[in-house]
Design a protein around this motif. Structure first.
Motif, PDB file in Angstrom:
ATOM      1  N   GLN A   1       0.817  -1.206   0.000  1.00  0.00           N
ATOM      2  CA  GLN A   1       0.000   0.000   0.000  1.00  0.00           C
ATOM      3  C   GLN A   1       0.858   1.266   0.000  1.00  0.00           C
ATOM      4  O   GLN A   1       0.615   2.180  -0.780  1.00  0.00           O
ATOM      5  CB  GLN A   1      -0.857  -0.041   1.240  1.00  0.00           C
ATOM      6  CG  GLN A   1      -2.027   0.877   1.225  1.00  0.00           C
ATOM      7  CD  GLN A   1      -2.811   0.688   2.511  1.00  0.00           C
ATOM      8  OE1 GLN A   1      -3.107  -0.435   2.917  1.00  0.00           O
ATOM      9  NE2 GLN A   1      -3.107   1.774   3.167  1.00  0.00           N
ATOM     10  N   VAL A   2       1.858   1.307   0.871  1.00  0.00           N
ATOM     11  CA  VAL A   2       2.661   2.537   0.930  1.00  0.00           C
ATOM     12  C   VAL A   2       3.494   2.703  -0.336  1.00  0.00           C
ATOM     13  O   VAL A   2       3.730   3.815  -0.788  1.00  0.00           O
ATOM     14  CB  VAL A   2       3.559   2.619   2.185  1.00  0.00           C
ATOM     15  CG1 VAL A   2       2.716   2.796   3.415  1.00  0.00           C
ATOM     16  CG2 VAL A   2       4.482   1.451   2.321  1.00  0.00           C
ATOM     17  N   LYS A   3       3.907   1.560  -0.918  1.00  0.00           N
ATOM     18  CA  LYS A   3       4.655   1.674  -2.176  1.00  0.00           C
ATOM     19  C   LYS A   3       3.738   2.263  -3.247  1.00  0.00           C
ATOM     20  O   LYS A   3       4.148   3.140  -3.999  1.00  0.00           O
ATOM     21  CB  LYS A   3       5.163   0.305  -2.634  1.00  0.00           C
ATOM     22  CG  LYS A   3       6.139  -0.291  -1.645  1.00  0.00           C
ATOM     23  CD  LYS A   3       7.493  -0.499  -2.252  1.00  0.00           C
ATOM     24  CE  LYS A   3       8.440  -1.099  -1.230  1.00  0.00           C
ATOM     25  NZ  LYS A   3       9.824  -0.938  -1.524  1.00  0.00           N
ATOM     26  N   ASN A   4       2.524   1.757  -3.286  1.00  0.00           N
ATOM     27  CA  ASN A   4       1.568   2.309  -4.245  1.00  0.00           C
ATOM     28  C   ASN A   4       1.315   3.782  -3.966  1.00  0.00           C
ATOM     29  O   ASN A   4       1.193   4.590  -4.881  1.00  0.00           O
ATOM     30  CB  ASN A   4       0.254   1.534  -4.192  1.00  0.00           C
ATOM     31  CG  ASN A   4       0.360   0.204  -4.902  1.00  0.00           C
ATOM     32  OD1 ASN A   4       1.077   0.085  -5.891  1.00  0.00           O
ATOM     33  ND2 ASN A   4      -0.312  -0.799  -4.394  1.00  0.00           N
ATOM     34  N   ASP A   5       1.252   4.105  -2.679  1.00  0.00           N
ATOM     35  CA  ASP A   5       1.065   5.504  -2.283  1.00  0.00           C
ATOM     36  C   ASP A   5       2.181   6.365  -2.839  1.00  0.00           C
ATOM     37  O   ASP A   5       1.965   7.471  -3.310  1.00  0.00           O
ATOM     38  CB  ASP A   5       1.097   5.639  -0.754  1.00  0.00           C
ATOM     39  CG  ASP A   5      -0.275   5.472  -0.154  1.00  0.00           C
ATOM     40  OD1 ASP A   5      -1.222   5.293  -0.939  1.00  0.00           O
ATOM     41  OD2 ASP A   5      -0.401   5.525   1.074  1.00  0.00           O
TER      42      ASP A   5
ATOM     43  N   ILE B   1      -8.104   7.272   1.953  1.00  0.00           N
ATOM     44  CA  ILE B   1      -8.351   7.544   3.377  1.00  0.00           C
ATOM     45  C   ILE B   1      -7.014   7.802   4.062  1.00  0.00           C
ATOM     46  O   ILE B   1      -6.851   8.762   4.809  1.00  0.00           O
ATOM     47  CB  ILE B   1      -9.073   6.352   4.044  1.00  0.00           C
ATOM     48  CG1 ILE B   1     -10.521   6.311   3.586  1.00  0.00           C
ATOM     49  CG2 ILE B   1      -8.985   6.438   5.551  1.00  0.00           C
ATOM     50  CD1 ILE B   1     -11.271   5.067   3.990  1.00  0.00           C
ATOM     51  N   ASN B   2      -6.048   6.949   3.764  1.00  0.00           N
ATOM     52  CA  ASN B   2      -4.741   7.109   4.403  1.00  0.00           C
ATOM     53  C   ASN B   2      -4.100   8.426   4.042  1.00  0.00           C
ATOM     54  O   ASN B   2      -3.499   9.092   4.874  1.00  0.00           O
ATOM     55  CB  ASN B   2      -3.811   5.965   3.993  1.00  0.00           C
ATOM     56  CG  ASN B   2      -4.208   4.672   4.670  1.00  0.00           C
ATOM     57  OD1 ASN B   2      -4.943   4.694   5.649  1.00  0.00           O
ATOM     58  ND2 ASN B   2      -3.742   3.554   4.154  1.00  0.00           N
TER      59      ASN B   2
ATOM     60  N   LEU C   1      -4.704   3.610  13.172  1.00  0.00           N
ATOM     61  CA  LEU C   1      -3.853   4.780  12.998  1.00  0.00           C
ATOM     62  C   LEU C   1      -2.815   4.789  14.124  1.00  0.00           C
ATOM     63  O   LEU C   1      -3.156   4.539  15.265  1.00  0.00           O
ATOM     64  CB  LEU C   1      -4.723   6.028  13.097  1.00  0.00           C
ATOM     65  CG  LEU C   1      -4.047   7.385  13.081  1.00  0.00           C
ATOM     66  CD1 LEU C   1      -3.418   7.638  11.731  1.00  0.00           C
ATOM     67  CD2 LEU C   1      -5.044   8.466  13.395  1.00  0.00           C
ATOM     68  N   THR C   2      -1.558   5.018  13.767  1.00  0.00           N
ATOM     69  CA  THR C   2      -0.515   5.011  14.781  1.00  0.00           C
ATOM     70  C   THR C   2       0.163   6.373  14.860  1.00  0.00           C
ATOM     71  O   THR C   2       0.508   6.947  13.827  1.00  0.00           O
ATOM     72  CB  THR C   2       0.546   3.939  14.435  1.00  0.00           C
ATOM     73  OG1 THR C   2      -0.113   2.707  14.242  1.00  0.00           O
ATOM     74  CG2 THR C   2       1.547   3.787  15.554  1.00  0.00           C
ATOM     75  N   LEU C   3       0.316   6.856  16.074  1.00  0.00           N
ATOM     76  CA  LEU C   3       1.040   8.101  16.280  1.00  0.00           C
ATOM     77  C   LEU C   3       2.492   7.744  16.562  1.00  0.00           C
ATOM     78  O   LEU C   3       2.771   6.903  17.409  1.00  0.00           O
ATOM     79  CB  LEU C   3       0.454   8.870  17.467  1.00  0.00           C
ATOM     80  CG  LEU C   3      -1.066   9.057  17.442  1.00  0.00           C
ATOM     81  CD1 LEU C   3      -1.545   9.681  18.746  1.00  0.00           C
ATOM     82  CD2 LEU C   3      -1.478   9.914  16.268  1.00  0.00           C
ATOM     83  N   ILE C   4       3.404   8.384  15.865  1.00  0.00           N
ATOM     84  CA  ILE C   4       4.809   8.037  16.016  1.00  0.00           C
ATOM     85  C   ILE C   4       5.581   9.281  16.427  1.00  0.00           C
ATOM     86  O   ILE C   4       5.295  10.379  15.943  1.00  0.00           O
ATOM     87  CB  ILE C   4       5.375   7.489  14.692  1.00  0.00           C
ATOM     88  CG1 ILE C   4       4.656   6.204  14.314  1.00  0.00           C
ATOM     89  CG2 ILE C   4       6.875   7.233  14.796  1.00  0.00           C
ATOM     90  CD1 ILE C   4       5.018   5.665  12.961  1.00  0.00           C
ATOM     91  N   ALA C   5       6.541   9.095  17.321  1.00  0.00           N
ATOM     92  CA  ALA C   5       7.438  10.204  17.637  1.00  0.00           C
ATOM     93  C   ALA C   5       8.782   9.610  17.987  1.00  0.00           C
ATOM     94  O   ALA C   5       8.915   8.393  18.149  1.00  0.00           O
ATOM     95  CB  ALA C   5       6.900  11.035  18.786  1.00  0.00           C
ATOM     96  N   ALA C   6       9.788  10.437  18.117  1.00  0.00           N
ATOM     97  CA  ALA C   6      11.135   9.999  18.437  1.00  0.00           C
ATOM     98  C   ALA C   6      11.598   8.925  17.459  1.00  0.00           C
ATOM     99  O   ALA C   6      12.147   7.908  17.851  1.00  0.00           O
ATOM    100  CB  ALA C   6      11.209   9.460  19.868  1.00  0.00           C
ATOM    101  N   SER C   7      11.352   9.127  16.192  1.00  0.00           N
ATOM    102  CA  SER C   7      11.716   8.084  15.238  1.00  0.00           C
ATOM    103  C   SER C   7      13.021   8.400  14.514  1.00  0.00           C
ATOM    104  O   SER C   7      13.405   7.702  13.592  1.00  0.00           O
ATOM    105  CB  SER C   7      10.592   7.884  14.225  1.00  0.00           C
ATOM    106  OG  SER C   7      10.434   9.039  13.441  1.00  0.00           O
ATOM    107  N   SER C   8      13.685   9.475  14.938  1.00  0.00           N
ATOM    108  CA  SER C   8      14.923   9.844  14.254  1.00  0.00           C
ATOM    109  C   SER C   8      16.035   8.842  14.579  1.00  0.00           C
ATOM    110  O   SER C   8      16.222   8.469  15.731  1.00  0.00           O
ATOM    111  CB  SER C   8      15.355  11.240  14.684  1.00  0.00           C
ATOM    112  OG  SER C   8      16.675  11.462  14.297  1.00  0.00           O
TER     113      SER C   8
END
Lengths: 643, 172
Positions: free
Chosen positions: A420-424, B33-34, B74-81
């Motif tokens: 999906q993300v690749k398609n995105d 939607i995404n 849906l996922t909230l992400i932080a500190a992903s550096s």
């Protein structure tokens, strides 16, 4: 691992606990219908979900305590690392990581939470209800904000979507229900808006009264401004809900039925921003009105002839005419509004010309343009994240594609996400204006990397991996026959067409007369070919080479590397072709002249390298006319040396 | 301090419906939607995290790479550096200890070290001073989530509902 927070938990459980896939459609449809139907109570329900979701105090607390202890232990590990005098950052990382992992248990109360938590979060519960309501209008307005983008995306992808949606129950149920829900919420939003408007007007009235009934500009302007702000966004599609007492959706559906417009025509006619679309809808409504009127005429005539039997039909028709007329008037009003809005917008633009406001707008417009590129980055970030998740899942649970197991199901899910993300990403590339060749090559690269990843991860054959990817929703590149051609591509394509027409010469580098002849034979006869023969061997060989090239011009470059006599001999013996002689002056000017003198019947190019103007003059004087001179001066920087 | 609560998808028909809907709808609609979710929710989440990240360390370690991953859920992400800070700390790997703190900031450790010019000797150092005190509820990211998760969750649900509806409308 970055910190990740799922906004809801137990999704897998919720999905797997509902029996067969086919049975789920009704379930979803019903539930979504509920969400929408209870527009006004949706907030309460979401709140309740948060509250009910919190039951098991002890379990959560235990988890938190454990996390605390883990934290201490992790601290000890850090310390131990230092004790041992180790400098390995890795151990430190491990220790911190252990602490981190325990931290995942802290911070949130998972699903089955608790009363205590609900006390603590009481405040957020209160806001949930409000948010759920206000968000409905926010949702709508957020679409408005990038309506062009989303509209475009939708037009591109939604064609025929509904046909593929499967059971129409889902579509109709969810769709219509959503309309009602959004409508009701918008109605609520508007009554708030109306209240706000009223307050602003009261404010203006107040200001006027305070100034003894005189309308003092400076005090009123503020009030007018505020009022202007408060009504600024009322030109929205849900305006209808302010005017009608019952659900706007029903009104619309009713109007659509009676006027014979489609829902989307109805929307663009009554609430859209596009004058052309609205006018089209208007034309259709007027057409319809004409035909209704003539039908009524006909049926009246019939009624006169046949008596009471057709009364009902006529009444229905009259009702249709009434609604159609109303709709026509409303569309006309709306078109006026759009025009007025356009006029205001034009005047506003004129007014802000050259101000910072104009700069801001053009900045915003530019930013809007780059948002496509930014979604490419977002999609890439998602990809990286999903790949990491997949790697983690495989590391923890081993490789599995068996969806009956939890591990396998999770991994397949991640693969689906990855697809999906690749398609995105591809979609985003297209959106940001990448050229078709760029997109195609990206797609191919993406596909083959996915293919080999699937092959190596699960030990599949190439064919099996390809089939599996197709199942996951990744279209094989050979199936991608149509890529959107942007303006740039078209220009390139046109350019190629033009190049063909101009019949530009084709440069070939082929060794050996046979090779050259073969190449020439493979070219279309109308393409001119210039063959350059470099005389490297004897004259005889060169002549043979030339003779063996048929049907094309051959230019021979004779380089005088030996004596002038040899060069002349070469020239003399090459028949039927132009020979250009390059005489490189390596000795004195006299020698050069001698060289030239001894070459008969041909132009000689002389290249002379001389250090200063005087020397140039000397060189030129020493040569006999006729000649054409071009001097290239290369200045070499240096510094004067005084003796 | 608020506590972040993630409701169970099994606890409400709404959430269950959303989770299922995301499974069942065609890829195009789901992608859309995404995409919308990302565009709408990302700024909300980033703002929330940034407004909670008050110290330099929080800004550098926790607020880096704040974004949302649309998906199910849906996922909230932080500190992903994953880019190490100048001292070598990698936010992605070590952020949690800054979010949840430590139980014993006073902890002193004695260890042996030796320099090029000195013999091995023992030194005493505070080893956890740079970390905040233990806080089960989280300090920045989970607090930010407690602030905005209800809003975001509700928005997400509505985006899903509305997009499905729009897919329907377009196809009509």
């Amino acid at each position: 691992m970055a910190i990740k927070i799922d906004v809801i938990t137990d999704v897998a459980q919720a999905v797997s606990g509902t029996g067969k896939l086919a049975d789920k459609y009704n379930d979803v449809s019903d539930a979504l219908m509920d969400v929408a139907r209870d527009g006004d109570t949706a907030g309460d329900k979401i709140e309740a979900a948060f509250r009910d979701g919190a039951k098991d105090v002890t379990k959560t607390e235990r988890a938190l305590k454990e996390a605390g202890r883990e934290g201490t232990r992790a601290g000890d590990k850090i310390e131990k690392g230092l004790h041992e005098g180790t400098t390995e950052a890795r151990k430190m990382d491990d220790a911190l990581d252990a602490l981190g992992k325990s931290g995942t248990k802290a911070g949130r109360d998972i699903g089955d939470g608790m009363d205590k938590a609900s006390q603590e979060t009481g405040e957020s519960f209160k806001t949930i209800k409000e948010e759920a309501r206000s968000n409905l209008s926010e949702t709508v307005s957020s679409f408005r904000g990038d309506a062009e983008d989303i509209g475009q995306i939708f037009q591109d992808i939604a064609g025929g979507v509904v046909a593929d949606l499967g059971p129409t129950g889902l579509v109709l149920g969810a769709g219509i229900a959503a309309g009602i829900g959004v409508g009701i919420a918008a109605l609520q939003g508007l009554s708030e808006q109306a209240t706000a408007d009223k307050e602003e007007i009261i404010g203006i009235a107040q200001a006027i009264r305070e100034h003894g009934g005189t309308f003092a500009m400076e005090s009123a302007i503020k009030g007018m401004d505020d009022y202007g702000d408060s009504i600024a966004d009322t030109k929205e599609w849900w305006e209808i809900f302010q005017q009608e007492a019952y659900s706007g959706w029903e009104v619309l559906r009713d109007q659509a039925n009676k006027t014979g417009l489609s829902m989307s025509e109805m929307f663009s006619g009554r609430f859209g921003n596009d004058t052309a679309l609205a006018e089209r809808a208007l034309a259709k409504v007027e057409d319809r009105l004409k035909s209704y009127t003539s039908e009524v005429e006909n049926s009246r005539r019939a009624q006169r002839e046949q008596g009471e039997r057709v009364t009902i039909t006529t009444k229905t028709m009259e009702d249709q005419i009434r609604v159609t007329e109303e709709t026509r008037d409303k569309i006309k009003d709306h078109i006026k509004e759009i025009r007025a809005a356009e006029e205001i917008e034009r005047a506003r633009r004129e007014a802000i010309k050259g101000t910072t406001e104009a700069i801001k707008e053009s900045l915003d417009a530019e930013r809007e343009k780059t948002s496509g590129a930014s979604s490419v980055i977002d999609a890439q970030q998602d990809q990286i994240q999903t790949q990491r998740d997949l790697a983690d899942a495989i590391k923890e649970e081993g490789r599995s594609r068996d969806i009956s197991t939890e591990a396998g199901s999770k991994q397949v899910d991640l693969w689906q996400q990855l697809v999906q993300v690749k398609n995105d990403e591809i979609d985003a590339m297209i959106q940001s204006g990448a050229t078709a060749p760029e997109v195609a090559s990206k797609y191919n690269a993406m596909y083959s990397s996915m293919l080999s990843q699937a092959q190596t991860t699960y030990g599949l054959s190439k064919q099996a991996a390809a089939d599996w990817l197709t199942q996951l929703g990744l279209v094989p590149p050979e199936k991608v026959t149509e890529l959107r051609v942007s303006g740039k591509d078209k220009a390139i394509a046109d350019g190629k067409e033009a190049a063909k027409k101009e019949e530009k010469p084709v440069d070939l580098t082929v060794t050996g007369a046979d090779g050259v002849q073969k190449q020439i034979a493979s070219l279309p006869s109308d393409v001119p070919v210039h063959v350059g023969v470099t005389e490297q061997g004897t004259v005889g060989m060169t002549q043979a080479a030339i003779d063996s090239i048929h049907g094309k011009d051959v230019r021979v470059g004779a380089t005088e590397e030996g004596t002038a006599r040899m060069t002349q001999a070469t020239i003399d013996r090459i028949r039927g072709h132009d020979v250009r002689v390059g005489a490189t002056e390596q000795g004195t000017a006299r020698q050069t002249q001698e060289t030239i003198d001894r070459i008969h019947g041909k132009d000689v190019d002389i290249r002379v390298n001389v250090p200063n103007l005087w020397a140039v003059q000397q060189a030129l004087d020493a040569l006999t006319a006729p000649r054409s001179v071009s001097v290239t001066v290369n200045e070499v920087p240096g510094r004067r040396v005084d003796h | 301090m608020g506590r972040f609560v993630a409701p169970s998808a099994t606890s409400s028909r709404t959430f269950r419906a959303v989770a299922l809907a995301l499974k069942l709808i065609p890829r195009e609609v789901r992608n859309d939607i995404n995409r919308t979710t990302r565009a709408v929710v990302n700024p909300l989440w980033r703002d929330a995290v940034n407004s909670r990240a008050l110290t330099t360390v929080s800004q550098k370690v926790l607020a880096k790479g704040a974004r949302v991953a649309p998906g199910n859920p849906l996922t909230l992400i932080a500190a992903s550096s994953r880019r190490p800070l100048s001292g070598g700390l990698v936010p992605d790997a070590q952020a949690r200890v800054f979010e949840f703190g430590t139980n014993d900031r006073q902890k002193v450790a004695e260890y042996e070290r030796s320099g090029r010019r000195s013999k091995a000797h023992k030194v005493k150092r505070h080893t956890q001073r740079q970390l905040p005190w233990r806080n089960d509820k989280g300090r920045v990211i989970y607090q930010a989530a407690a602030d905005v998760a209800p809003r975001i969750t509700s928005l997400w649900v509505q985006i899903i509902v509305r997009r499905i509806y729009e897919a329907h409308e377009k196809g009509q």
